[in-house]
Design a protein around this motif. Structure first.
Motif, mmCIF file in Angstrom:
data_model
loop_
_atom_site.group_PDB
_atom_site.id
_atom_site.type_symbol
_atom_site.label_atom_id
_atom_site.label_comp_id
_atom_site.label_asym_id
_atom_site.label_seq_id
_atom_site.Cartn_x
_atom_site.Cartn_y
_atom_site.Cartn_z
ATOM 1 N N MET A 1 36.309 19.263 6.845
ATOM 2 C CA MET A 1 36.237 20.970 7.479
ATOM 3 C C MET A 1 36.005 22.219 6.723
ATOM 4 N N GLY A 2 35.387 21.426 5.090
ATOM 5 C CA GLY A 2 35.432 23.265 4.643
ATOM 6 C C GLY A 2 36.130 23.299 3.180
ATOM 7 N N PHE A 3 36.779 22.035 3.210
ATOM 8 C CA PHE A 3 37.825 21.634 1.774
ATOM 9 C C PHE A 3 36.963 20.226 0.956
ATOM 10 N N VAL A 4 36.249 20.313 0.722
ATOM 11 C CA VAL A 4 35.258 19.388 0.113
ATOM 12 C C VAL A 4 36.075 18.395 -1.193
ATOM 13 N N GLY A 5 36.582 19.766 -2.171
ATOM 14 C CA GLY A 5 36.746 19.187 -3.724
ATOM 15 C C GLY A 5 38.570 18.303 -2.890
ATOM 16 N N ASP A 6 39.010 19.276 -1.972
ATOM 17 C CA ASP A 6 40.430 18.181 -0.945
ATOM 18 C C ASP A 6 39.905 16.914 -0.452
ATOM 19 N N SER A 7 38.747 16.732 -0.115
ATOM 20 C CA SER A 7 38.574 15.241 0.616
ATOM 21 C C SER A 7 37.941 14.440 -0.263
ATOM 22 N N TRP A 8 37.237 15.005 -1.407
ATOM 23 C CA TRP A 8 36.669 14.066 -2.633
ATOM 24 C C TRP A 8 38.386 13.320 -3.324
ATOM 25 N N GLN A 9 39.238 13.946 -3.522
ATOM 26 C CA GLN A 9 40.536 13.793 -4.743
ATOM 27 C C GLN A 9 41.055 13.029 -3.256
ATOM 28 N N PHE A 10 40.912 12.923 -1.556
ATOM 29 C CA PHE A 10 41.451 12.423 -0.898
ATOM 30 C C PHE A 10 41.017 11.276 -1.162
ATOM 31 N N TYR A 11 39.949 11.002 -1.692
ATOM 32 C CA TYR A 11 38.905 9.757 -1.190
ATOM 33 C C TYR A 11 39.004 8.719 -2.381
ATOM 34 N N GLU A 12 39.414 9.439 -3.313
ATOM 35 C CA GLU A 12 39.434 9.288 -5.097
ATOM 36 C C GLU A 12 41.158 8.824 -5.523
ATOM 37 N N ARG A 13 41.757 9.253 -4.999
ATOM 38 C CA ARG A 13 43.215 8.484 -4.967
ATOM 39 C C ARG A 13 42.868 6.908 -3.846
ATOM 40 N N ALA A 14 42.720 7.006 -2.511
ATOM 41 C CA ALA A 14 42.426 6.294 -1.872
ATOM 42 C C ALA A 14 41.794 5.023 -2.202
ATOM 43 N N LYS A 15 40.725 5.232 -2.795
ATOM 44 C CA LYS A 15 39.694 4.064 -3.963
ATOM 45 C C LYS A 15 40.114 3.807 -4.780
ATOM 46 N N ALA A 16 41.686 4.491 -5.612
ATOM 47 C CA ALA A 16 42.248 3.510 -6.817
ATOM 48 C C ALA A 16 43.146 2.952 -6.360
ATOM 49 N N ALA A 17 43.787 3.392 -4.269
ATOM 50 C CA ALA A 17 44.893 2.847 -3.660
ATOM 51 C C ALA A 17 44.158 1.065 -4.146
ATOM 52 N N ALA A 18 43.063 1.366 -3.047
ATOM 53 C CA ALA A 18 42.576 0.330 -3.015
ATOM 54 C C ALA A 18 41.578 -0.822 -3.656
#
Length: 45
Positions: A1-18
């Motif tokens: 919803m407009g926070f592309v950078g935040d979203s990208w970082q969220f998924y980067e952390r999620a990928k690392a955890a996965a």
């Protein structure tokens, strides 16, 4: 919803955890979810 950078970082952390979990399905799912961030900014190439 407009926070592309935040979203990208969220998924980067999620990928690392996965990746750390050792379950490939979790990592693939997270990567697929991250694609939606790219679609959100119309970066489909």
């Amino acid at each position: 919803m407009g926070f592309v950078g935040d979203s990208w970082q969220f998924y980067e952390r999620a990928k690392a955890a996965a990746r750390e979990s050792g379950d490939a399905a979790f990592e693939v799912h997270t990567i697929a979810e991250q694609v939606f961030v790219l679609l959100d900014v119309d970066e489909t190439a």
